[in-house]
Enzyme design. Structure first.
Site, PDB file in Angstrom:
ATOM      1  NE  ARG A   1      -4.077   1.320   1.690  1.00  0.00           N
ATOM      2  CZ  ARG A   1      -5.455   1.008   2.046  1.00  0.00           C
ATOM      3  NH1 ARG A   1      -6.038   0.013   2.962  1.00  0.00           N
ATOM      4  NH2 ARG A   1      -6.869   1.472   2.044  1.00  0.00           N
ATOM      5  CB  CYS A   2       3.284   2.391  -0.324  1.00  0.00           C
ATOM      6  SG  CYS A   2       5.567   2.253  -0.428  1.00  0.00           S
TER       7      CYS A   2
ATOM      8  CD  GLU B   1       1.077   4.711  -2.142  1.00  0.00           C
ATOM      9  OE1 GLU B   1       0.788   3.362  -3.699  1.00  0.00           O
ATOM     10  OE2 GLU B   1       1.706   5.587  -2.619  1.00  0.00           O
TER      11      GLU B   1
END
Ligand code: CDP
Length: 789
Positions: free
Chosen positions: A370-371, A740
């Protein structure tokens, strides 16, 4: 759907909290996940894992397993060697990884053999009967001992060292000179621990080689189906046209479902050999121990500033633990992902960052959980260090930030580490957050509580993200440029189908993609079918991860819709019996300039495209667009956490958490809020509960959900959210990614709040996760130090 005053459907869909099209299917249990696919004659695969983190593989004896009724085959690394599939390239391009161990194992739980049987249960029972003879070797349990090169892990590589690569960006000499002469400096080692996205649904595949047609169909949990199709073709030699990947409903990905894992490969090989479908569904322990870990960066962060808090320089030196293979799914030119965003929202005159990555006896990974490829680590480094600096300066952390933000008039802003930020307005966003949370009152309350010896903390994080990978001149995964695509077909009756190269895993694309088209064409968003994840039908795209979908595929959808509008203009002129130059697109329809009562809607145009096409034009109304973004987008936010720490037990109560996000133009505010709630909950878990830990012998300590904790509604704080809107100047409708941001921005806010609470005890930093026990121990140690003094 809502209607306008004249009773017409409300076509203006952008910015509306439209309910998610996909939800009824999920709520009613009608979602279709990989494990729901059951094909005739299907067999099941179970994997045999190594109990040792580092050992020679002396012998594999499958005889007992093969005797179990229902067992069809046992596949080992040697079998894969014969098929030239023992090793496959990692998504980092320049490293490779073993599919099933050959010669030795390099991490605990490494895949050693595959057992194929008529049922999942028999396959797992038989896996326990495979007798493997190991000779344990010395273990390299962390990147710092890897540096000594006493034990070399990857003897398959030309360079006999555990060092994988060195990467750097910025001006080293100037940065060091500025740090040397700064009034005040802080230097701390911050560890962003190894953690795991732990999606609800683990990875899985049903591989179906149809020997009659020569077609290989793979139903798989894939966040990037087209890229996977290309990799499968390159590795196996099967023509890409004979590979069909179907990525059905996915129960969360968060980056975990980007890489190619051994289970996928072994199931595929088994199906190719046996000519029947083979299913592999990962167990929770397999998911946590062998696939897709994230982070594991040890960051030495140094900031120099003047006495009154003006930032002078930033230096970040990182030691990265990559595990046994460098499988970090980063763009080729960015081995440390977007870590160069570590100057954050601040106008550093000069900066430098470097990184050394090492092999250790741990599972491979380094996925973008999530990045956007290491943004979370970078954001944590700078946001945590800004608070450490504020503390040293005796300055309020909000004031320190406000003093150093990149100003609105500096955009587009070129950071000293090379990124060109597209747009931002940091000061007002933080000021809004401070006002909304009642910052001054909270600081007064804190001062009162401190007098009574109570521990209350306020933590701020004002992060900047970099998402939307990416412009083809800089970004590729294994050579594939990171554009994305859309195809839109409008049917005669004004409904349509949208296909994109992305693949949602819960993000709500079926809703938001329709909203974009509805906005661009003035059609009803609820009359669109959105289809993703089928490589036979969707245009080629790089998939969904790193918040790239809205910045890249969202833009492709808008551009494809605009192509349709261009053709529709010709049909409109034909229907209105005027020259093309005399029609204009206004109020979601084509009107005759100066005579707005003469107009045609897109639905009327769609019907005409099939029944009364303009002379000389192709019938039909459809378009495809491949979008190569000119730049990344730079969402940002101001987060504030308020915590109370119990001095006696070390337990932390997150009393309030306010997240103000800015992701430019918002397509669907309800979906955005949902994304933020989910990401904050993950950030909370990382800050307080989660670590994939290893002991000094290389044993993994967090192998299931009793050891790797996932927060329930009970622990999760109440989230307060709000927004500012600073559109991206280069995106077709001004949107930036958002998915994110909350995971990227929130860990620092939580830790800053807890350390702020503990600072009267002289505690400067505690590495995540801030478990109750760790906080309790830090308080006791601090008290003991004070007592001694
Ligand atoms: O790539 P991924 O879908 O994970 O992330 P994203 O592009 O940030 O989008 C997550 C969800 O939020 C999608 O359904 C987007 O369309 C929606 N979104 C939105 O409504 N407005 C934005 N400005 C950004 C995202």
């Amino acid at each position: 759907m809502s209607t306008t005053t004249d009773g017409m459907p409300e076509r203006h869909a952008m910015g509306k909290p439209m309910k998610r099209t996909e939800d009824p299917r999920f709520i009613e249990g009608r979602g279709r996940y990989v494990d729901d696919f059951t094909l005739p004659n299907m067999l099941h695969l179970a994997i045999v894992h190594s109990p040792y983190p580092h050992a020679l593989l002396k012998n594999i004896d499958s005889s007992e397993a093969l005797k179990l009724p229902g067992v069809v085959a046992v596949i080992t690394g040697k079998d894969l060697e014969a098929a030239k599939l023992a090793w496959i390239p990692t998504f980092h391009g320049y490293d490779k990884q073993m599919v099933l161990a050959v010669g030795k194992v390099l991490y605990q739980y490494q895949e050693v053999a595959g057992v194929v049987a008529t049922s999942r249960e028999v396959a797992h029972d038989a896996a326990e009967l495979v007798n493997v003879d190991y000779e344990p070797l010395d273990v390299v349990a962390d990147p710092f001992s890897a540096k000594t090169d006493k034990t070399i892990l990857r003897d398959d590589r030309e360079n006999k060292t555990n060092h994988i690569y060195h990467w750097e960006v910025g001006e080293k000499d100037k940065t060091e000179a500025a740090l040397a002469k700064a009034d005040v400096t802080v230097k701390d080692r911050l560890w962003f621990q190894r953690c795991h996205p732990a999606p609800l649904e683990p990875c899985g595949i049903v591989a179906d080689m149809n020997k009659a047609t020569g077609r290989l169909t793979l139903y798989m949990t894939s966040q990037a189906p087209h890229a996977h199709r290309t990799v499968v073709s390159l590795v196996t030699g099967i023509p890409e046209s004979n590979i069909h990947i179907i990525s059905p409903d996915i129960g969360g990905g968060f980056g975990n479902k980007v890489p190619v894992y051994p289970g996928y490969v072994v199931a595929t090989v088994a199906s190719v050999i046996l000519g029947v479908p083979v299913k592999w569904i990962e167990t929770r322990t397999e998911n946590l121990t062998t696939t897709g870990f994230a982070r594991d960066y040890h960051m030495d962060v140094e900031i120099g500033a003047s006495k009154d808090g003006k930032l002078a320089a930033l230096k970040v030196s990182t030691t990265a633990d990559h595990g046994a293979f460098d499988a970090a799914a980063d763009p080729t030119k960015y081995p440390a992902g977007m870590f160069g965003i570590c100057t954050g929202s601040y106008d550093f005159p000069v900066a430098f960052t470097d990184l050394d990555a090492y092999f250790t006896n741990k599972a491979p990974g380094g996925i973008a959980y999530r990045c956007s490829f290491r943004v979370t680590e970078a954001s944590y480094a700078i946001e945590r260090s800004m608070d450490i600096l504020a503390n040293k300066l005796g300055m309020d952390p909000a004031q320190l930030r406000l003093k150093n933000f990149v100003r609105k008039d500096q955009f587009p802003y070129k950071s000293p580490l090379g990124f060109v930020y597209d747009s931002g307005d940091y000061g007002p966003t933080l000021e809004k957050a401070l006002k909304q949370i009642g910052y001054d009152d909270l600081r007064r309350e804190q001062a009162e509580k401190r007098k009574r010896g109570e521990l209350m903390g306020i933590g701020i994080s004002t992060f900047t993200e970099v998402v939307g990978a990416g412009p083809s001149k800089h970004f590729d995964i294994m050579g594939l440029k990171m554009f994305d695509s859309a195809e839109i077909r409008i049917h005669p009756t004004g409904s349509g189908i949208i296909r994109a190269g992305t693949k949602a895993q819960g993000q709500g694309h079926e809703t938001t993609w329709a909203q974009i088209v509805a906005e661009e064409l003035g059609l009803d968003p609820q009359k669109f079918l959105v289809e993703e994840g089928d490589t036979d039908t969707a245009p080629y795209g790089l998939g969904t991860y790193a918040s790239r979908s809205t910045p890249v595929a969202g833009a492709a959808i808008a551009m494809a819709a605009r192509k349709i509008r261009d053709k529709a203009r010709i049909i409109a002129a034909h229907l209105l019996e005027v020259a093309e130059a005399d029609v204009e697109w206004k109020d979601y329809k084509f009107q005759v300039k100066g005579a707005p009562q003469k107009s045609v809607t897109m639905a009327q145009i769609a019907f005409a495209a099939y029944t009364n096409p303009a002379p000389g034009t192709e019938p039909g109304l459809e378009a495809t667009y491949y979008y190569d973004p000119p730049n990344m987008t730079f969402p940002f936010g101001a987060y504030i956490a308020v915590v109370d720490v119990d001095k006696d037990t070390g337990s932390v109560n997150v009393r309030r958490f306010l997240a103000i996000d800015d992701c430019g133009t918002i397509i669907n505010p309800m979906i955005v809020e949902g994304q933020i709630h989910g990401g904050l909950t993950e950030g909370f878990a990382i800050a307080f509960m989660q670590e994939i830990g290893y002991d000094k012998d290389g044993n993994c300590l967090n192998t299931n959900f009793t050891e790797y904790l996932v927060p329930t509604a009970l622990e999760t704080p109440h989230w307060e959210t709000d927004k500012t809107v600073t559109p991206s100047p280069h995106h077709p409708f001004g949107a930036k990614g958002v998915g994110e941001s909350p995971n990227v921005g929130s860990p620092a806010a939580f830790v800053n709040a807890v350390i702020d609470a503990l600072s009267p005890l002289g505690i400067r930093h505690i590495d995540m996760p801030l478990t109750r026990e760790k906080v309790w121990r830090a308080i006791r140690d601090a008290e003991a130090t004070t007592a001694k003094a």
